[in-house]
Motif scaffolding. Structure first.
Motif, mmCIF file in Angstrom:
data_model
loop_
_atom_site.group_PDB
_atom_site.id
_atom_site.type_symbol
_atom_site.label_atom_id
_atom_site.label_comp_id
_atom_site.label_asym_id
_atom_site.label_seq_id
_atom_site.Cartn_x
_atom_site.Cartn_y
_atom_site.Cartn_z
ATOM 1 N N UNK A 315 0.821 -1.205 0.000
ATOM 2 C CA UNK A 315 0.000 0.000 0.000
ATOM 3 C C UNK A 315 0.859 1.260 0.000
ATOM 4 N N UNK A 316 2.000 1.199 0.665
ATOM 5 C CA UNK A 316 2.906 2.349 0.643
ATOM 6 C C UNK A 316 3.365 2.636 -0.772
ATOM 7 N N UNK A 317 3.705 1.587 -1.511
ATOM 8 C CA UNK A 317 4.171 1.745 -2.894
ATOM 9 C C UNK A 317 3.030 2.193 -3.802
ATOM 10 N N UNK A 318 1.900 1.501 -3.721
ATOM 11 C CA UNK A 318 0.780 1.791 -4.625
ATOM 12 C C UNK A 318 0.143 3.146 -4.314
ATOM 13 N N UNK A 319 0.079 3.505 -3.047
ATOM 14 C CA UNK A 319 -0.469 4.826 -2.684
ATOM 15 C C UNK A 319 0.430 5.950 -3.197
ATOM 16 N N UNK A 320 1.736 5.718 -3.134
ATOM 17 C CA UNK A 320 2.672 6.705 -3.673
ATOM 18 C C UNK A 320 2.423 6.905 -5.176
ATOM 19 N N UNK A 321 2.306 5.811 -5.908
ATOM 20 C CA UNK A 321 2.057 5.911 -7.346
ATOM 21 C C UNK A 321 0.735 6.583 -7.641
ATOM 22 N N UNK A 322 -0.297 6.200 -6.874
ATOM 23 C CA UNK A 322 -1.626 6.780 -7.104
ATOM 24 C C UNK A 322 -1.653 8.282 -6.814
ATOM 25 N N UNK A 323 -0.920 8.698 -5.773
ATOM 26 C CA UNK A 323 -0.895 10.106 -5.397
ATOM 27 C C UNK A 323 -0.124 10.951 -6.402
ATOM 28 N N UNK A 324 0.978 10.416 -6.905
ATOM 29 C CA UNK A 324 1.832 11.200 -7.796
ATOM 30 C C UNK A 324 1.421 11.103 -9.264
ATOM 31 N N UNK A 325 0.700 10.023 -9.610
ATOM 32 C CA UNK A 325 0.254 9.849 -10.997
ATOM 33 C C UNK A 325 -1.218 9.427 -11.025
ATOM 34 N N UNK A 326 -2.100 10.354 -10.616
ATOM 35 C CA UNK A 326 -3.527 10.012 -10.503
ATOM 36 C C UNK A 326 -4.144 9.759 -11.882
#
Length: 326
Positions: A315-326
């Motif tokens: 979730x740390x990895x996927x949330x980072x991606x989702x936040x920076x590349x919505x």
């Protein structure tokens, strides 16, 4: 009767002679100490260099994902083994370049990561860095040369009309984590970085390992200029400008996720803190994930084949991606 007085030249005081002896002894000791500092890198570093590491390779099908085996060519003419996987969604959000560490495992052990990314709309490009497995190269570059391997991957993706305008995120573990930071510092095409257990510089790794083997830290620190001189003669002095510590400040507005464990016995937590301090000082967009214990890969070992099952980590990895590349 005249008496003449003969003045005798005074003999040198014993203190003057003793002072000269002390100076000679001190000079000899200093020369011997400098000789020792010069000798240490020549004694230690050959065990890391001049080797091509053979690794166990894994099949993507065992991880539930298909892959395409491709060959990348670096700007210093090395052919690298790489594997490309595709997003499971209709359209791709971009590509995650994935690197492993200094020796093991093979980057093919990260097909589970590629599967996790594919399920969330990302392609992956897994690159076996130089001097490992099927990739060419006579020796590892300790992170000083491997950023060129990332460059080869970036150039491959930018030549692909289908994805050339999509984000490129570089993810690496251990030396791979340090390498992706260095690569991002040199390659503006890298949109973001995920570094896992990255070391700050090879000299910091050297100091830590010498300390773990009983050498006083002060001596290891004093040996750093001689280590860098050795590396400069070996790899070329222009390579000494490449390190995560020097490159992280070049990220500008590009985001980075830094992950580390507090008890990491391979790359100490203080190197994570050193990189984090540099990033904050230069107002880099940094997100962190810290895990307790000695977890060098941060993701728990039992979930290494399927990191999505490590909920906190994934979730740390996927949330980072989702936040920076919505």
């Amino acid at each position: 009767m005249n008496e003449s007085v003969v003045l005798q030249k005074p003999s040198k005081p014993r203190k003057s002679r003793a002072k000269k002896i002390i100076i000679i002894i001190a000079t000899v000791l200093v020369v011997l100490f400098i000789g020792l500092l010069i000798f240490i890198p020549y004694a230690i570093m050959p065990m890391f260099l001049g080797q091509h590491y053979e690794q166990q390779q894994f099949n993507s099908s065992d991880y539930g994902i298909s892959s395409e085996r491709i060959t990348l060519v670096t700007d210093d003419s090395l052919s690298l083994a790489a594997w490309r996987t595709r997003a499971e969604t209709e359209t791709s959000k971009g590509t995650i370049i994935i690197l492993s560490g200094i020796q093991n495992p093979s980057v093919t052990a990260f097909f589970g990561y590629a599967k996790m990314f594919a399920d969330h709309g990302w392609d992956s490009l897994l690159i076996e860095m130089r001097a490992r497995g099927e990739s060419e190269g006579e020796e590892i570059g300790l992170g000083l040369t491997e950023w060129r391997d990332v460059k080869a991957g970036v150039e491959f993706l930018r030549a692909d009309q289908e994805v050339k305008d999509l984000p490129i995120v570089a993810l690496g573990t251990s030396m791979g984590g340090s390498t992706v930071i260095t690569a991002a510092g040199e390659l503006p095409e890298v949109s973001a970085v995920i570094s896992i257990s990255a070391f700050s510089s090879w000299s910091d790794v050297f100091i830590y390992n010498m300390e773990m083997n009983g050498m006083p830290k002060a001596i290891s620190v004093m040996d750093t200029p001689f280590l860098n001189a050795y590396l400069g003669f070996h790899f070329g002095f222009n390579t000494l400008k490449y390190s995560a510590e020097k490159s992280i400040v070049k990220l500008g507005e590009r985001p980075i996720l830094m992950m580390h464990s507090t008890g990491d016995s391979q790359i100490p937590y203080e190197q994570f803190e050193k990189l984090l301090s540099k990033a904050k000082k230069h107002n880099i967009d940094v997100t962190t994930f810290v895990r307790e214990g000695d977890e060098h890969f941060v993701c728990y070992e039992q979930y290494s084949e399927n990191p999505a099952e490590d909920i906190e980590f994934s979730q740390a990895v996927l949330n980072f991606l989702a936040a920076k590349f919505p």
